[in-house]
Design an enzyme around this catalytic site. Structure first.
Site, PDB file in Angstrom:
ATOM      1  N   TYR A  50       0.830  -1.220   0.000  1.00  0.00           N
ATOM      2  CA  TYR A  50       0.000   0.000   0.000  1.00  0.00           C
ATOM      3  C   TYR A  50       0.863   1.270   0.000  1.00  0.00           C
ATOM      4  CZ  TYR A  50      -3.712  -3.253   1.541  1.00  0.00           C
ATOM      5  OH  TYR A  50      -4.583  -4.300   1.655  1.00  0.00           O
ATOM      6  N   LYS A  75       1.370  -6.530   5.826  1.00  0.00           N
ATOM      7  CA  LYS A  75       1.458  -7.735   4.978  1.00  0.00           C
ATOM      8  C   LYS A  75       2.717  -7.694   4.136  1.00  0.00           C
ATOM      9  CE  LYS A  75      -3.506  -7.041   4.424  1.00  0.00           C
ATOM     10  NZ  LYS A  75      -3.648  -5.602   4.187  1.00  0.00           N
ATOM     11  N   HIS A 108       0.764 -11.723   1.920  1.00  0.00           N
ATOM     12  CA  HIS A 108      -0.328 -11.006   1.249  1.00  0.00           C
ATOM     13  C   HIS A 108      -1.041 -11.860   0.182  1.00  0.00           C
ATOM     14  CE1 HIS A 108      -1.522  -6.588   0.251  1.00  0.00           C
ATOM     15  NE2 HIS A 108      -2.532  -7.400   0.030  1.00  0.00           N
TER      16      HIS A 108
HETATM   17  N1  LIG Z   1      -5.549  -8.660   1.520  1.00  0.00           N
HETATM   18  C1  LIG Z   1      -5.905  -8.164   0.373  1.00  0.00           C
HETATM   19  O1  LIG Z   1      -5.516  -8.655  -0.699  1.00  0.00           O
HETATM   20  C2  LIG Z   1      -6.801  -6.958   0.351  1.00  0.00           C
HETATM   21  C3  LIG Z   1      -7.406  -6.561  -0.849  1.00  0.00           C
HETATM   22  C4  LIG Z   1      -8.263  -5.461  -0.820  1.00  0.00           C
HETATM   23  C5  LIG Z   1      -8.513  -4.803   0.376  1.00  0.00           C
HETATM   24  N2  LIG Z   1      -7.880  -5.195   1.527  1.00  0.00           N
HETATM   25  C6  LIG Z   1      -8.093  -4.490   2.815  1.00  0.00           C
HETATM   26  O2  LIG Z   1      -9.502  -4.322   3.004  1.00  0.00           O
HETATM   27  C7  LIG Z   1      -9.777  -2.937   3.211  1.00  0.00           C
HETATM   28  C8  LIG Z   1     -11.179  -2.588   2.759  1.00  0.00           C
HETATM   29  O3  LIG Z   1     -11.378  -2.919   1.399  1.00  0.00           O
HETATM   30  P1  LIG Z   1     -11.451  -1.831   0.221  1.00  0.00           P
HETATM   31  O4  LIG Z   1     -10.737  -0.604   0.612  1.00  0.00           O
HETATM   32  O5  LIG Z   1     -11.031  -2.539  -1.019  1.00  0.00           O
HETATM   33  O6  LIG Z   1     -12.998  -1.573   0.015  1.00  0.00           O
HETATM   34  P2  LIG Z   1     -14.301  -1.319   0.938  1.00  0.00           P
HETATM   35  O7  LIG Z   1     -13.916  -1.008   2.328  1.00  0.00           O
HETATM   36  O8  LIG Z   1     -15.226  -2.447   0.657  1.00  0.00           O
HETATM   37  O9  LIG Z   1     -14.907  -0.024   0.244  1.00  0.00           O
HETATM   38  C9  LIG Z   1     -14.216   1.198   0.203  1.00  0.00           C
HETATM   39  C10 LIG Z   1     -14.984   2.139  -0.727  1.00  0.00           C
HETATM   40  O10 LIG Z   1     -16.287   2.368  -0.188  1.00  0.00           O
HETATM   41  C11 LIG Z   1     -16.481   3.755   0.065  1.00  0.00           C
HETATM   42  N3  LIG Z   1     -17.192   3.862   1.355  1.00  0.00           N
HETATM   43  C12 LIG Z   1     -16.714   3.526   2.578  1.00  0.00           C
HETATM   44  N4  LIG Z   1     -17.644   3.735   3.523  1.00  0.00           N
HETATM   45  C13 LIG Z   1     -18.736   4.217   2.889  1.00  0.00           C
HETATM   46  C14 LIG Z   1     -20.002   4.644   3.341  1.00  0.00           C
HETATM   47  N5  LIG Z   1     -20.334   4.615   4.651  1.00  0.00           N
HETATM   48  N6  LIG Z   1     -20.900   5.103   2.421  1.00  0.00           N
HETATM   49  C15 LIG Z   1     -20.566   5.140   1.115  1.00  0.00           C
HETATM   50  N7  LIG Z   1     -19.378   4.748   0.627  1.00  0.00           N
HETATM   51  C16 LIG Z   1     -18.456   4.288   1.506  1.00  0.00           C
HETATM   52  C17 LIG Z   1     -15.093   4.379   0.120  1.00  0.00           C
HETATM   53  O11 LIG Z   1     -15.127   5.723  -0.348  1.00  0.00           O
HETATM   54  P3  LIG Z   1     -14.287   6.972   0.274  1.00  0.00           P
HETATM   55  O12 LIG Z   1     -12.963   6.443   0.749  1.00  0.00           O
HETATM   56  O13 LIG Z   1     -14.164   7.885  -0.890  1.00  0.00           O
HETATM   57  O14 LIG Z   1     -15.110   7.539   1.388  1.00  0.00           O
HETATM   58  C18 LIG Z   1     -14.319   3.500  -0.866  1.00  0.00           C
HETATM   59  O15 LIG Z   1     -14.560   3.908  -2.201  1.00  0.00           O
HETATM   60  C19 LIG Z   1      -8.664  -2.261   2.399  1.00  0.00           C
HETATM   61  O16 LIG Z   1      -8.562  -0.875   2.651  1.00  0.00           O
HETATM   62  C20 LIG Z   1      -7.487  -3.089   2.820  1.00  0.00           C
HETATM   63  O17 LIG Z   1      -7.065  -2.706   4.127  1.00  0.00           O
HETATM   64  C21 LIG Z   1      -7.051  -6.282   1.540  1.00  0.00           C
END
Ligand SMILES: NC(=O)c1ccc[n+]([C@@H]2O[C@H](COP(=O)([O-])OP(=O)(O)OC[C@H]3O[C@@H](n4cnc5c(N)ncnc54)[C@H](OP(=O)(O)O)[C@@H]3O)[C@@H](O)[C@H]2O)c1
Length: 276
Positions: A50, A75, A108
């Site tokens: 990240y 990770k 990861h």
């Molecule tokens: N291990 C892996 O391979 C892997 C892969 C992907 C993700 N991850 C981890 O999982 C975490 C979460 O997943 P993610 O970031 O992919 O996606 P997510 O949390 O499912 O969604 C994030 C998106 O949703 C929006 N959002 C968040 N809260 C909201 C709300 N209350 N109302 C409306 N929109 C909302 C955010 O917009 P804004 O930010 O513009 O507000 C952003 O665009 C990551 O940050 C990371 O730490 C791990």
């Protein structure tokens, strides 16, 4: 209301709700993560890939909280699977974070084409034995990758962080992990925002008088998974934290689980091989 905690298979406690930092730009990470901690998040999920560990660590150190009040995960980058590289990469993570001890360190991606995750795991076992990390786990491991680790090494991963959301409920993979004492962490719990406009989610949200994101996060929590939604928007960060004062009925849970369409957003762990 504060997040509930779950006890990992080695006795370490992890807050069930955390804050995700993928796509939080490095230059904004200290401020954004600082806001998250201020709002009440006590669990932060970052990664070498990240590029924002320094900002996350700076926010932790500036928070004024005792170190044991915050749970921090990072990770291993895909380019550092060779055990010697993994040990050096962990040192770099600790330097970037500016912390003495990490709470959880994960492989990861399994990178089965590279084929060395068992050797990589032995490096993580060494890191855990050193006391510099309280728990170790994996991410994006399919059941057959988990089985190989269990057969060829001595430590059961504390967690497996995998893609899970209402469009990709992953019940078979979750059950496989849970049966082996491996806690499931659901990444992209909001399906990166795409599930928030779903009519079924909207209907349940109207029934319980909460927002779509709160309903989806509640669904994850009641299934027992760890979640860490990401938002750089303070009002959304606060909204996503306020999910411990209502419950969904079994019938509402079932309707949301019924949205599963096998809809993976991210890469397939069996073929993903990007180094980074
Ligand atoms: N291990 C892996 O391979 C892997 C892969 C992907 C993700 N991850 C981890 O999982 C975490 C979460 O997943 P993610 O970031 O992919 O996606 P997510 O949390 O499912 O969604 C994030 C998106 O949703 C929006 N959002 C968040 N809260 C909201 C709300 N209350 N109302 C409306 N929109 C909302 C955010 O917009 P804004 O930010 O513009 O507000 C952003 O665009 C990551 O940050 C990371 O730490 C791990």
């Amino acid at each position: 209301m504060p997040s509930t905690a779950i006890t990992l298979n080695n006795g370490v406690k992890i807050p069930q709700l955390g804050f995700g930092t993928w796509r939080v730009p490095a230059a904004e990470a200290e401020r954004v993560v600082g806001e998250a901690i201020e709002l009440g998040y006590r669990h932060l999920d970052t990664a070498q890939m990240y590029g924002n560990e320094a900002g996350v660590g700076a926010a932790v150190r500036a928070s004024g909280l005792a170190r044991d009040e915050l749970f921090v995960t990072s990770k291993l980058g895909n380019g550092a699977h060779a055990p010697a590289d993994a040990l050096l990469a962990f040192d770099r993570t600790m330097e970037a974070l500016g912390l003495e001890q990490l709470d959880l360190f994960l492989i990861h991606w399994p990178l089965p084409q590279v084929g060395d995750f068992v050797e990589t795991w032995t490096a993580l076992e060494e890191i855990a034995a050193s006391g510099r990390c309280r728990a170790i786990g994996v991410s994006n491991f399919q059941p057959h990758h988990v089985e190989r680790l269990l057969a060829e090494t001595g430590t059961v991963p504390a967690v497996n962080q995998i893609e899970v959301h209402p469009y990709f409920a992953q019940d078979a993979v979750r059950a496989h992990n849970l049966a082996r004492g491996i806690l499931v962490e659901a990444w992209s719990p909001l399906a990166q925002g795409t599930v928030l406009g779903d009519p079924v989610v909207a209907a349940v949200a109207a029934e319980v008088g909460r927002s779509a994101s709160q309903v989806v996060l509640r669904w994850h929590l009641q299934r027992g998974d760890v979640v860490f939604p990401k938002s750089v928007t303070p009002s959304r960060m606060a909204e996503n934290l306020a999910v411990f004062d209502f419950t969904l009925s079994d019938e509402q849970m079932t309707r949301i689980t019924g949205l599963d369409r096998g809809g993976r957003i991210g890469p397939d762990p069996d073929t993903f091989s990007v180094l980074g």
